[in-house]
Structure formats: structure tokens, C-alpha cells
Enzyme design. Structure first.
Site, PDB file in Angstrom:
ATOM      1  N   HIS A   8       0.854  -1.189   0.000  1.00  0.00           N
ATOM      2  CA  HIS A   8       0.000   0.000   0.000  1.00  0.00           C
ATOM      3  C   HIS A   8       0.888   1.237   0.000  1.00  0.00           C
ATOM      4  O   HIS A   8       1.691   1.436   0.925  1.00  0.00           O
ATOM      5  CB  HIS A   8      -0.909   0.016   1.218  1.00  0.00           C
ATOM      6  CG  HIS A   8      -1.888   1.160   1.213  1.00  0.00           C
ATOM      7  ND1 HIS A   8      -2.957   1.215   0.345  1.00  0.00           N
ATOM      8  CD2 HIS A   8      -1.934   2.312   1.926  1.00  0.00           C
ATOM      9  CE1 HIS A   8      -3.642   2.336   0.553  1.00  0.00           C
ATOM     10  NE2 HIS A   8      -3.029   3.012   1.496  1.00  0.00           N
ATOM     11  N   GLY A  31     -10.643   8.394   2.711  1.00  0.00           N
ATOM     12  CA  GLY A  31      -9.445   8.452   1.876  1.00  0.00           C
ATOM     13  C   GLY A  31      -8.386   7.519   2.433  1.00  0.00           C
ATOM     14  O   GLY A  31      -8.695   6.508   3.070  1.00  0.00           O
ATOM     15  N   GLU A  32      -7.135   7.858   2.191  1.00  0.00           N
ATOM     16  CA  GLU A  32      -5.975   7.105   2.664  1.00  0.00           C
ATOM     17  C   GLU A  32      -5.841   5.735   1.990  1.00  0.00           C
ATOM     18  O   GLU A  32      -4.877   5.023   2.214  1.00  0.00           O
ATOM     19  CB  GLU A  32      -6.012   6.890   4.189  1.00  0.00           C
ATOM     20  CG  GLU A  32      -6.125   8.162   4.990  1.00  0.00           C
ATOM     21  CD  GLU A  32      -6.359   7.912   6.479  1.00  0.00           C
ATOM     22  OE1 GLU A  32      -6.203   6.741   6.929  1.00  0.00           O
ATOM     23  OE2 GLU A  32      -6.692   8.856   7.201  1.00  0.00           O
ATOM     24  N   GLY A  33      -6.831   5.340   1.182  1.00  0.00           N
ATOM     25  CA  GLY A  33      -6.861   4.006   0.603  1.00  0.00           C
ATOM     26  C   GLY A  33      -7.672   3.022   1.418  1.00  0.00           C
ATOM     27  O   GLY A  33      -7.684   1.822   1.128  1.00  0.00           O
TER      28      GLY A  33
END
Length: 336
Positions: free
Chosen positions: A45, A302-304
Site C-alpha cells: 500500500h 481516503g488514505e486508501g
């Protein structure tokens, strides 16, 4: 190859099509890897951080210092992205692409700062051509590093206050949609805040349309994009070149995939869209790519995080195609 994959999935001991989206997803992963026995290995990630000049215009409820504060928080393991990476076994890499703060001495942050945030695109391009080229290259290099370590599935997330603004503009210009229909509340703007955001972004787009030198996707991306966003595009493009699965997160990362697909349409063959988020317009942007998100949980962090939540579904699809018996081996009459 597709015929062989379809034949294998259809002959698993189940009614044809009964595992629905898992069957479609398994076929996609088999095609990406060009095998009937796919494997997900060493998932990585990339969490890319950058600040935006347009934040100075009050288009976000959150102040810009939240970007660097959260970047440091991620190094301590305290973010939502940290929890999900731990849960699903992802190698998390926190990258400073253009945060407006000195993070050079913070352990756990990979340093690729292009500049101390982008310029304010209300008045001109967010970045220079040289900065754009460098940012694309950094994104590609980050994926190369993951790939050398055995990674074949990459997820990309972002941290950058005000990055829903360039995302909305990209959606409008690339999708030929009215700008107002592409603008939402971001991190939590009230009605007056959304109205102000629309006014600022309309003015920025008007200025761009009157001063642009061409009509290329590259110029559009460079004019409005953040360093974390352009870095994500570079990472997505390189991952597709390497035959990797690309997990796509929410509104901002979907905008990045939209831009990448305008350069290289075949990249969508490698994209797995994790979820449909709660940001206004996300569903419409997904529709621009005929994307089928795996989850809909009302997420907008967000942030994945949304893409990471979807990862177990990929694992299930791979297990299905590798571990289920077919009718012959299970000694079950194939009735269709």
C-alpha cells in the site's frame, strides 16, 4: 485465454454464475496474471502525501497542517490505514510527495518531496512540466520497488487537504459534466462552504480554459493536480505495465484512475475498484469508466481505506478459482 478461464470457472461445482461478482473478479485476476491459478503476493500500500495551493482559498474545512500531522500519525500506526494494512497483511509505505512541512527527520516516511505543496491553481498551473515529469517518475519508481520484492497487487492512497477540489475539476473536464454536479462537501463543508468552493473552482476552471495552450490530458492533470495525485497516476500506469492488480480507492484515487485511463485505456483491465464512497459525484465518476465497485459502505476517509476493506474479496475470488472442486473431481452430475 479468456475462454479457458471461463470454462474453468463454469465447471466449478456450483450453479453457473452463482458466485456472481466473485466469478467476474476471479476471471479478471486470471487475465491480469495470464494463468488459471492466480496468486496474490506481497500486497503493498502506497500512501502518498501532498499539499495543495488551492487550500489557501478556503475550499476545505480542514486546515492544511492536518496533512503533515496525519502523515506523522501514520508513522505511529494510529490511522485507519494502519489498522487495515495490519489486518490484511499489506506492506505500508508512507511517502512525502509534496507536503508543506519538513518531514525529513521523521522515521518511517519515505522522502520524495517535489516541492512544499503545489501552486494555487486559481491563478495558474499547480506544477511545472519538470515537476510533473519528476512526480510521474517517482510514482513509477515506488511501484518498481514493490514489484522487485515480489508484489503483484498494489493499493494506493492519499493524504492531502483540499484534494477533492482538483478531483472534481478532472471529473468535470474529462467527463464533460457540469462542474457544480461534481463538487461535494469534501471533509465536511456546510452549505455555505460548498457554495464558496463552487465559486472558487468555477473561477479556476474559467481561467484555465482561457489560458491553456492545448487540450491534452497531461496539461489538464498538471494544471490542477496535486503531487500525491500525479504520483498515484505514475504508480498506476507502471503497475499496469508490470501486470499487477491495481486496487482503486475512493473519489480522489478514482479521479487519478480516470486520468490514467484517458492516457492508457487498457489500464482499466488491471483496475479493481474497491468501493463507491460517500463523496458527491463518486458514483458518476465510476460510471464514466463503467466501473463496478465491490463495496458501498458510505466511506469518505481516503488514505486508501475503502480499497483495503475490499481486499478480502479479492482473496476469496482467488481461493474460489484455486480451491473449489469441479464437477468431475467432486463426482457431481453437471446439469447445465
Amino acid at each position: 485465454m479468456l475462454g479457458l478461464i471461463t470454462d474453468k470457472i463454469d465447471h466449478l461445482n456450483k450453479p453457473k454464475g452463482s458466485l456472481g461478482e466473485l466469478e467476474r473478479l476471479a476471471a479478471q485476476i486470471c487475465l491480469i496474471q495470464q494463468t488459471l491459478s492466480p496468486v496474490l503476493s506481497h500486497p503493498c500500500h502506497l500512501l502518498l502525501g501532498g499539499d495543495h495551493g488551492i487550500e489557501r482559498e478556503g475550499v476545505s474545512l480542514s486546515p492544511r497542517e492536518v496533512t503533515w500531522q496525519q502523515m506523522i500519525n501514520f508513522t505511529h500506526g494510529g490511522g485507519g490505514v494502519n489498522m487495515l494494512c495490519r489486518q490484511h497483511g499489506f506492506d505500508l509505505r508512507i511517502v512525502d510527495m509534496g507536503v508543506d512541512h519538513d518531514l525529513a527527520d521523521v522515521p518511517g516516511i519515505i522522502h520524495h518531496k517535489i516541492a512544499w505543496g503545489t501552486e494555487n491553481f486559481l491563478y495558474g498551473p499547480a506544477m511545472t512540466q519538470a515537476q510533473f515529469d519528476q512526480t510521474i517518475d517517482v510514482g513509477a519508481m515506488l511501484v518498481d520497488e514493490c514489484h522487485r520484492e515480489g508484489c503483484n497487487v498494489v493499493c494506493i492512497g492519499e493524504m492531502g487537504i483540499a484534494n477533492t477540489s482538483p478531483s472534481s475539476i478532472w471529473m468535470s473536464l474529462m467527463g464533460h459534466l457540469p462542474l457544480d454536479e461534481c463538487i461535494g462537501a469534501g471533509a465536511g463543508l456546510d452549505t455555505a462552504g460548498v457554495r464558496h468552493k463552487r465559486e472558487v473552482l468555477r473561477a479556476a476552471v474559467d481561467h484555465y480554459l482561457h489560458t491553456r495552450t492545448g487540450d491534452s490530458i497531461e496539461e489538464m492533470v498538471r494544471y490542477f493536480g496535486g503531487f500525491e495525485m500525479v504520483g498515484a497516476i505514475g504508480a498506476m500506469l507502471r503497475a499496469a505495465e508490470l501486470g499487477m492488480v491495481v486496487l482503486v480507492d475512493g473519489f480522489i484515487m478514482t479521479a487519478c484512475m480516470l486520468a490514467a485511463s484517458r492516457w492508457y485505456p487498457d489500464i482499466l483491465d488491471y483496475a479493481v475498484f474497491g468501493h463507491c464512497g460517500d463523496e458527491s459525484g463518486h458514483r458518476r465518476m465510476l460510471d464514466l469508466m463503467n466501473a463496478r465497485p465491490l463495496l458501498q459502505l458510505g466511506l469518505r476517509l481516503g488514505e486508501g481505506t475503502g480499497a483495503l476493506c475490499a481486499y478480502p474479496i479479492l482473496e476469496t475470488a482467488v481461493r474460489m478459482v484455486n480451491e473449489m472442486n469441479d464437477f468431475d473431481h467432486a463426482h457431481i452430475t453437471k446439469y447445465f
